[in-house]
Design a protein around this motif. Structure first.
Motif, PDB file in Angstrom:
ATOM      1  N   ARG A  18       0.782  -1.340   0.109  1.00 27.19           N
ATOM      2  CA  ARG A  18      -0.131   0.020  -0.047  1.00 27.19           C
ATOM      3  C   ARG A  18       0.809   1.200  -0.012  1.00 27.19           C
ATOM      4  O   ARG A  18       0.519   2.197  -0.887  1.00 27.19           O
ATOM      5  N   VAL A  19       1.977   1.138   0.810  1.00 29.00           N
ATOM      6  CA  VAL A  19       2.738   2.439   0.897  1.00 29.00           C
ATOM      7  C   VAL A  19       3.452   2.548  -0.552  1.00 29.00           C
ATOM      8  O   VAL A  19       3.472   3.835  -1.030  1.00 29.00           O
ATOM      9  N   LEU A  20       3.839   1.380  -1.142  1.00 30.64           N
ATOM     10  CA  LEU A  20       4.526   1.668  -2.353  1.00 30.64           C
ATOM     11  C   LEU A  20       3.672   2.110  -3.355  1.00 30.64           C
ATOM     12  O   LEU A  20       4.190   3.040  -4.146  1.00 30.64           O
ATOM     13  N   ARG A  21       2.595   1.772  -3.428  1.00 32.03           N
ATOM     14  CA  ARG A  21       1.586   2.415  -4.455  1.00 32.03           C
ATOM     15  C   ARG A  21       1.136   3.907  -4.363  1.00 32.03           C
ATOM     16  O   ARG A  21       1.306   4.614  -5.342  1.00 32.03           O
ATOM     17  N   VAL A  22       1.036   4.202  -3.128  1.00 30.75           N
ATOM     18  CA  VAL A  22       1.074   5.906  -2.790  1.00 30.75           C
ATOM     19  C   VAL A  22       2.487   6.361  -3.255  1.00 30.75           C
ATOM     20  O   VAL A  22       2.173   7.430  -4.005  1.00 30.75           O
ATOM     21  N   ALA A  25       2.803   6.549  -7.133  1.00 29.58           N
ATOM     22  CA  ALA A  25       1.808   7.377  -7.712  1.00 29.58           C
ATOM     23  C   ALA A  25       2.261   8.909  -7.417  1.00 29.58           C
ATOM     24  O   ALA A  25       2.104  10.016  -8.418  1.00 29.58           O
ATOM     25  N   GLN A  26       2.765   9.270  -6.470  1.00 32.95           N
ATOM     26  CA  GLN A  26       3.123  10.700  -6.272  1.00 32.95           C
ATOM     27  C   GLN A  26       4.574  11.024  -6.935  1.00 32.95           C
ATOM     28  O   GLN A  26       4.718  12.144  -7.399  1.00 32.95           O
ATOM     29  N   LYS A  41       6.943  20.433 -10.556  1.00 37.07           N
ATOM     30  CA  LYS A  41       5.368  20.931 -10.630  1.00 37.07           C
ATOM     31  C   LYS A  41       4.507  19.855 -10.866  1.00 37.07           C
ATOM     32  O   LYS A  41       3.160  20.023 -10.325  1.00 37.07           O
ATOM     33  N   GLU A  42       4.812  18.628 -11.064  1.00 37.44           N
ATOM     34  CA  GLU A  42       4.004  17.625 -11.353  1.00 37.44           C
ATOM     35  C   GLU A  42       3.451  16.759 -10.170  1.00 37.44           C
ATOM     36  O   GLU A  42       2.802  16.004 -10.099  1.00 37.44           O
ATOM     37  N   GLU A  48       0.635  17.515   0.989  1.00 35.15           N
ATOM     38  CA  GLU A  48      -0.326  16.559   0.291  1.00 35.15           C
ATOM     39  C   GLU A  48       0.586  15.190   0.028  1.00 35.15           C
ATOM     40  O   GLU A  48      -0.065  14.254  -0.286  1.00 35.15           O
ATOM     41  N   ARG A  49       1.818  15.372   0.315  1.00 40.27           N
ATOM     42  CA  ARG A  49       2.474  13.857   0.087  1.00 40.27           C
ATOM     43  C   ARG A  49       2.320  13.067   1.311  1.00 40.27           C
ATOM     44  O   ARG A  49       2.028  13.426   2.382  1.00 40.27           O
ATOM     45  N   ALA A  50       2.346  11.639   1.092  1.00 37.33           N
ATOM     46  CA  ALA A  50       2.390  10.769   2.078  1.00 37.33           C
ATOM     47  C   ALA A  50       3.298  10.962   3.135  1.00 37.33           C
ATOM     48  O   ALA A  50       4.515  11.276   2.794  1.00 37.33           O
ATOM     49  N   ASP A  51       2.831  10.806   4.373  1.00 36.05           N
ATOM     50  CA  ASP A  51       3.634  11.085   5.544  1.00 36.05           C
ATOM     51  C   ASP A  51       3.759   9.464   6.115  1.00 36.05           C
ATOM     52  O   ASP A  51       3.189   8.914   6.731  1.00 36.05           O
ATOM     53  N   LEU A  52       5.210   9.034   5.790  1.00 37.88           N
ATOM     54  CA  LEU A  52       5.520   7.716   5.715  1.00 37.88           C
ATOM     55  C   LEU A  52       6.500   7.769   7.196  1.00 37.88           C
ATOM     56  O   LEU A  52       7.160   8.585   7.172  1.00 37.88           O
ATOM     57  N   PRO A  53       6.486   6.683   7.865  1.00 37.79           N
ATOM     58  CA  PRO A  53       7.365   6.401   8.744  1.00 37.79           C
ATOM     59  C   PRO A  53       8.825   6.371   8.400  1.00 37.79           C
ATOM     60  O   PRO A  53       8.978   5.861   7.430  1.00 37.79           O
ATOM     61  N   ALA A  54       9.769   6.654   9.297  1.00 38.36           N
ATOM     62  CA  ALA A  54      10.927   6.621   9.023  1.00 38.36           C
ATOM     63  C   ALA A  54      11.546   5.291   8.891  1.00 38.36           C
ATOM     64  O   ALA A  54      10.981   4.446   9.830  1.00 38.36           O
TER      65      ALA A  54
END
Length: 56
Positions: A18-22, A25-26, A41-42, A48-54
């Motif tokens: 799931r994390v990889l998909r997000v 996509a970004q 700019k894209e 708005e970017r995924a806030d992922l754990p370190a």
């Protein structure tokens, strides 16, 4: 690929997938030229970017 009917269903539900998909996509874009990394700019703004754990 996970979208293939022969892929184990449980793999698509893994948190890591799931994390990889997000993130993909970004960061990446599929267009007429193929898959490429998005230009500045894209990409979505930082808020708005995924806030992922370190890692680790």
């Amino acid at each position: 690929m996970l979208a293939e009917p022969t892929a184990p269903v449980y793999l698509a539900d893994l948190d890591a997938v799931r994390v990889l998909r997000v993130v993909w996509a970004q960061e990446y874009l599929r267009d007429a030229r193929g898959v490429r990394r998005r230009e500045g700019k894209e990409r979505p703004p930082g808020a708005e970017r995924a806030d992922l754990p370190a890692p680790g």
